[in-house]
Design a protein around this motif. Structure first.
Motif, PDB file in Angstrom:
ATOM      1  N   LEU A  96       0.821  -1.205   0.000  1.00 33.57           N
ATOM      2  CA  LEU A  96       0.000   0.000   0.000  1.00 33.57           C
ATOM      3  C   LEU A  96       0.852   1.249   0.000  1.00 33.57           C
ATOM      4  N   LYS A  97       0.194   2.367  -0.159  1.00 30.81           N
ATOM      5  CA  LYS A  97       0.837   3.672  -0.040  1.00 30.81           C
ATOM      6  C   LYS A  97       0.450   4.216   1.328  1.00 30.81           C
ATOM      7  N   ASP A  98       1.455   4.601   2.123  1.00 30.65           N
ATOM      8  CA  ASP A  98       1.156   5.105   3.465  1.00 30.65           C
ATOM      9  C   ASP A  98       0.690   6.566   3.408  1.00 30.65           C
ATOM     10  N   PRO A  99       0.264   7.147   4.530  1.00 33.49           N
ATOM     11  CA  PRO A  99      -0.254   8.519   4.521  1.00 33.49           C
ATOM     12  C   PRO A  99       0.764   9.581   4.084  1.00 33.49           C
ATOM     13  N   TRP A 100       2.048   9.227   4.046  1.00 31.86           N
ATOM     14  CA  TRP A 100       3.097  10.171   3.655  1.00 31.86           C
ATOM     15  C   TRP A 100       3.542   9.959   2.217  1.00 31.86           C
ATOM     16  N   GLY A 101       2.855   9.084   1.491  1.00 29.58           N
ATOM     17  CA  GLY A 101       3.149   8.868   0.085  1.00 29.58           C
ATOM     18  C   GLY A 101       4.182   7.804  -0.213  1.00 29.58           C
ATOM     19  N   ASN A 102       4.624   7.079   0.803  1.00 29.38           N
ATOM     20  CA  ASN A 102       5.622   6.025   0.608  1.00 29.38           C
ATOM     21  C   ASN A 102       4.941   4.702   0.264  1.00 29.38           C
ATOM     22  N   ASP A 103       5.515   3.991  -0.694  1.00 33.82           N
ATOM     23  CA  ASP A 103       5.047   2.645  -1.002  1.00 33.82           C
ATOM     24  C   ASP A 103       5.595   1.700   0.053  1.00 33.82           C
ATOM     25  N   ARG A 104       4.737   0.797   0.564  1.00 32.94           N
ATOM     26  CA  ARG A 104       5.122  -0.141   1.615  1.00 32.94           C
ATOM     27  C   ARG A 104       4.697  -1.560   1.262  1.00 32.94           C
ATOM     28  N   LEU A 105       5.511  -2.490   1.727  1.00 36.19           N
ATOM     29  CA  LEU A 105       5.190  -3.917   1.710  1.00 36.19           C
ATOM     30  C   LEU A 105       5.153  -4.380   3.160  1.00 36.19           C
ATOM     31  N   ALA A 106       4.261  -5.297   3.469  1.00 36.77           N
ATOM     32  CA  ALA A 106       4.253  -5.904   4.796  1.00 36.77           C
ATOM     33  C   ALA A 106       4.195  -7.411   4.617  1.00 36.77           C
ATOM     34  N   PHE A 107       5.013  -8.111   5.389  1.00 37.20           N
ATOM     35  CA  PHE A 107       4.981  -9.559   5.318  1.00 37.20           C
ATOM     36  C   PHE A 107       5.443 -10.150   6.635  1.00 37.20           C
ATOM     37  N   ILE A 155      11.867 -19.011  14.950  1.00 35.43           N
ATOM     38  CA  ILE A 155      12.127 -17.624  14.553  1.00 35.43           C
ATOM     39  C   ILE A 155      10.885 -17.069  13.876  1.00 35.43           C
ATOM     40  N   SER A 156      10.483 -15.871  14.295  1.00 31.80           N
ATOM     41  CA  SER A 156       9.326 -15.211  13.688  1.00 31.80           C
ATOM     42  C   SER A 156       9.715 -13.783  13.310  1.00 31.80           C
ATOM     43  N   ILE A 157       9.296 -13.389  12.130  1.00 28.40           N
ATOM     44  CA  ILE A 157       9.685 -12.092  11.587  1.00 28.40           C
ATOM     45  C   ILE A 157       8.430 -11.387  11.074  1.00 28.40           C
ATOM     46  N   ASP A 158       8.236 -10.165  11.513  1.00 21.73           N
ATOM     47  CA  ASP A 158       7.162  -9.311  11.011  1.00 21.73           C
ATOM     48  C   ASP A 158       7.826  -8.067  10.449  1.00 21.73           C
ATOM     49  N   VAL A 159       7.571  -7.785   9.180  1.00 21.65           N
ATOM     50  CA  VAL A 159       8.328  -6.733   8.505  1.00 21.65           C
ATOM     51  C   VAL A 159       7.422  -5.787   7.736  1.00 21.65           C
ATOM     52  N   GLN A 160       7.782  -4.510   7.835  1.00 25.07           N
ATOM     53  CA  GLN A 160       7.294  -3.511   6.879  1.00 25.07           C
ATOM     54  C   GLN A 160       8.534  -3.036   6.141  1.00 25.07           C
ATOM     55  N   ALA A 161       8.418  -2.903   4.831  1.00 25.89           N
ATOM     56  CA  ALA A 161       9.514  -2.424   4.006  1.00 25.89           C
ATOM     57  C   ALA A 161       9.006  -1.241   3.193  1.00 25.89           C
ATOM     58  N   VAL A 162       9.873  -0.248   3.038  1.00 26.15           N
ATOM     59  CA  VAL A 162       9.508   0.990   2.348  1.00 26.15           C
ATOM     60  C   VAL A 162      10.339   1.084   1.071  1.00 26.15           C
ATOM     61  N   ALA A 163       9.671   1.453  -0.022  1.00 26.84           N
ATOM     62  CA  ALA A 163      10.373   1.630  -1.288  1.00 26.84           C
ATOM     63  C   ALA A 163      11.505   2.638  -1.115  1.00 26.84           C
ATOM     64  N   ALA A 164      12.673   2.289  -1.612  1.00 25.03           N
ATOM     65  CA  ALA A 164      13.833   3.167  -1.495  1.00 25.03           C
ATOM     66  C   ALA A 164      13.548   4.499  -2.182  1.00 25.03           C
ATOM     67  N   ALA A 165      14.086   5.570  -1.617  1.00 24.95           N
ATOM     68  CA  ALA A 165      13.819   6.923  -2.115  1.00 24.95           C
ATOM     69  C   ALA A 165      14.217   7.075  -3.576  1.00 24.95           C
ATOM     70  N   ALA A 166      15.336   6.487  -3.964  1.00 24.45           N
ATOM     71  CA  ALA A 166      15.800   6.614  -5.347  1.00 24.45           C
ATOM     72  C   ALA A 166      14.776   6.009  -6.307  1.00 24.45           C
ATOM     73  N   GLU A 167      14.174   4.909  -5.892  1.00 23.51           N
ATOM     74  CA  GLU A 167      13.176   4.271  -6.726  1.00 23.51           C
ATOM     75  C   GLU A 167      11.907   5.119  -6.806  1.00 23.51           C
ATOM     76  N   LYS A 168      11.562   5.724  -5.679  1.00 20.14           N
ATOM     77  CA  LYS A 168      10.361   6.546  -5.620  1.00 20.14           C
ATOM     78  C   LYS A 168      10.471   7.741  -6.559  1.00 20.14           C
ATOM     79  N   ALA A 169      11.670   8.334  -6.594  1.00 20.52           N
ATOM     80  CA  ALA A 169      11.889   9.527  -7.400  1.00 20.52           C
ATOM     81  C   ALA A 169      11.877   9.208  -8.897  1.00 20.52           C
ATOM     82  N   ALA A 170      12.227   7.983  -9.249  1.00 22.07           N
ATOM     83  CA  ALA A 170      12.351   7.603 -10.665  1.00 22.07           C
ATOM     84  C   ALA A 170      11.033   7.548 -11.389  1.00 22.07           C
TER      85      ALA A 170
END
Length: 182
Positions: free
Chosen positions: A124-135, A167-182
């Motif tokens: 999704l896109k967060d409230p600040w305009g960043n693309d995010r993945l959650a897994f 082992i358990s992992i909960d992650v949010q990842a944000v699209a890198a700024a360079a990719e966002k600008a492209a």
């Protein structure tokens, strides 16, 4: 297609574990300092890679004396081996948002292949305009295979520390700024 890098949002991610204690109880913990990235080809997560570096000294079970013992040469020996590292080798799409992430986990300079069972929770896109993945992902290892062999026999039978570590992992990842600008 183009490669897209997603950086782990460590303030909204958790790397946790659980191990048996005195045969019948469970001790939960986590690592509080880590960094990582996911690189994917377009939107195809199966054409991606994952790399995570964890500061071994950031282990936190909520008990300072136990954490200090885990940092010692009996366990992680953080002075000699400051990082735990996971690098994927391949990602297999299992369908319906589920993936098997096969990679190498290095602990105390011992590297073993592990398989993370992962589920994409959303994009999704967060409230600040960043693309995010959650897994989320999970696996288990035998700690002895990584040189974590310290233990103590119990009078009533069994050992103080279990060999299996979940082992358990909960992650949010944000699209890198360079990719966002492209």
């Amino acid at each position: 297609m183009s490669l897209k890098t997603w950086n782990l949002d460590t303030t909204h991610s958790t790397v946790g574990f659980m191990v048996r204690h005195m045969v019948v109880a469970k001790v939960h913990g986590r690592f509080t300092k880590f960094e990582g990235k996911v690189v994917v080809n377009g939107d195809d997560l199966a054409q991606g890679s994952v790399e995570v570096k964890i500061e071994a000294g950031s282990i936190d079970t909520g008990v300072e004396q136990r954490d200090n013992h885990l940092r010692s040469p009996d366990f992680f020996d953080v002075a000699a081996f400051p990082k735990l590292i996971f690098r994927s080798k391949r990602v297999q799409d299992e369908g319906k948002g589920r993936y098997r992430v096969v990679g190498d986990l290095t602990v105390r300079d011992v590297t073993r292949e592990v398989v993370l069972e992962a589920e994409l929770l959303g994009k999704l896109k967060d409230p600040w305009g960043n693309d995010r993945l959650a897994f989320q992902a999970s696996t288990h290892i035998d700690r002895k295979e990584f040189g974590l062999t310290w233990n103590q026999a119990l009078e009533a039978g069994g050992l103080l520390v279990g060999d299996r570590v979940d082992i358990s992992i909960d992650v949010q990842a944000v699209a890198a700024a360079a990719e966002k600008a492209a």
